[in-house]
Design a protein around this motif. Structure first.
Motif, PDB file in Angstrom:
ATOM      1  N   PRO A 164       0.837  -1.203   0.000  1.00  0.00           N
ATOM      2  CA  PRO A 164       0.000   0.000   0.000  1.00  0.00           C
ATOM      3  C   PRO A 164       0.871   1.251   0.000  1.00  0.00           C
ATOM      4  O   PRO A 164       1.979   1.245   0.534  1.00  0.00           O
ATOM      5  N   ILE A 209       0.690   5.002   1.401  1.00  0.00           N
ATOM      6  CA  ILE A 209      -0.081   5.760   2.382  1.00  0.00           C
ATOM      7  C   ILE A 209       0.489   7.167   2.471  1.00  0.00           C
ATOM      8  O   ILE A 209       1.683   7.342   2.692  1.00  0.00           O
ATOM      9  N   ILE A 240      -4.947   6.302   1.028  1.00  0.00           N
ATOM     10  CA  ILE A 240      -4.379   4.959   0.914  1.00  0.00           C
ATOM     11  C   ILE A 240      -4.647   4.426  -0.485  1.00  0.00           C
ATOM     12  O   ILE A 240      -5.797   4.400  -0.932  1.00  0.00           O
ATOM     13  N   ASN A 264      -3.775   1.103  -3.257  1.00  0.00           N
ATOM     14  CA  ASN A 264      -3.385  -0.306  -3.369  1.00  0.00           C
ATOM     15  C   ASN A 264      -3.847  -1.149  -2.183  1.00  0.00           C
ATOM     16  O   ASN A 264      -3.106  -1.958  -1.659  1.00  0.00           O
ATOM     17  N   HIS A 265      -5.098  -0.939  -1.760  1.00  0.00           N
ATOM     18  CA  HIS A 265      -5.690  -1.806  -0.732  1.00  0.00           C
ATOM     19  C   HIS A 265      -6.570  -2.842  -1.425  1.00  0.00           C
ATOM     20  O   HIS A 265      -6.784  -2.784  -2.629  1.00  0.00           O
ATOM     21  N   ARG A 266      -7.070  -3.799  -0.677  1.00  0.00           N
ATOM     22  CA  ARG A 266      -7.873  -4.896  -1.240  1.00  0.00           C
ATOM     23  C   ARG A 266      -9.332  -4.846  -0.818  1.00  0.00           C
ATOM     24  O   ARG A 266     -10.077  -5.773  -1.047  1.00  0.00           O
ATOM     25  N   LEU A 297      -8.789  -1.954   6.591  1.00  0.00           N
ATOM     26  CA  LEU A 297      -8.652  -2.302   5.178  1.00  0.00           C
ATOM     27  C   LEU A 297      -7.912  -3.621   5.022  1.00  0.00           C
ATOM     28  O   LEU A 297      -6.987  -3.912   5.786  1.00  0.00           O
ATOM     29  N   SER A 298      -8.287  -4.366   4.022  1.00  0.00           N
ATOM     30  CA  SER A 298      -7.564  -5.585   3.665  1.00  0.00           C
ATOM     31  C   SER A 298      -6.397  -5.188   2.766  1.00  0.00           C
ATOM     32  O   SER A 298      -6.540  -4.363   1.863  1.00  0.00           O
ATOM     33  N   LEU A 299      -5.233  -5.787   3.042  1.00  0.00           N
ATOM     34  CA  LEU A 299      -4.031  -5.574   2.240  1.00  0.00           C
ATOM     35  C   LEU A 299      -3.558  -6.919   1.698  1.00  0.00           C
ATOM     36  O   LEU A 299      -3.981  -7.966   2.177  1.00  0.00           O
ATOM     37  N   GLN A 340      -3.680  -6.564   7.140  1.00  0.00           N
ATOM     38  CA  GLN A 340      -4.689  -5.525   7.291  1.00  0.00           C
ATOM     39  C   GLN A 340      -4.048  -4.219   7.729  1.00  0.00           C
ATOM     40  O   GLN A 340      -2.972  -4.214   8.331  1.00  0.00           O
ATOM     41  N   LEU A 341      -4.750  -3.130   7.450  1.00  0.00           N
ATOM     42  CA  LEU A 341      -4.366  -1.810   7.925  1.00  0.00           C
ATOM     43  C   LEU A 341      -5.509  -1.317   8.795  1.00  0.00           C
ATOM     44  O   LEU A 341      -6.663  -1.310   8.368  1.00  0.00           O
ATOM     45  N   GLU A 346      -9.343   0.700  -5.386  1.00  0.00           N
ATOM     46  CA  GLU A 346      -8.036   0.524  -4.743  1.00  0.00           C
ATOM     47  C   GLU A 346      -7.522   1.794  -4.071  1.00  0.00           C
ATOM     48  O   GLU A 346      -6.349   1.874  -3.713  1.00  0.00           O
TER      49      GLU A 346
END
Length: 95
Positions: A28, A30, A40, A42-44, A56-58, A62-63, A78
């Protein structure tokens, strides 16, 4: 075993080319502006959201962001722009 080898290859590639590490390693990106905004990339996906927490899922876990008065100003597949008072940003590695 194959996944670990693939991650090592990606890491080597990122270190020996001019490509940004976040792109090659699927990390990610940030960007924080004080305690007021966090952007943010490039998260999932969003796992949880309230006025005091964003999870958030990475690719690698997680973040978790804690704070107050959270508002999602932008939410794209994303990318997310969160506004509020940010108190804590935490990475949680997948087990």
């Amino acid at each position: 075993m194959a996944k670990r080898w693939g991650n090592q290859l990606k890491s080597w590639f990122a270190n020996h080319t001019d490509l940004p590490s976040d792109v090659v390693l699927d990390l990610p990106r940030i960007t924080m502006i004080g305690q007021l905004h966090i952007y943010i990339e490039n998260h999932r996906g969003v796992l949880a959201f309230s006025n005091t927490e964003l999870r958030l899922s990475l690719e690698t876990g997680q973040l978790l962001i804690h704070g107050q008065h959270f508002v999602l100003k932008t939410i794209l597949p994303e990318e997310i722009l969160l506004e509020g008072t940010i108190k804590k940003v935490e990475f949680i590695e997948s087990g």
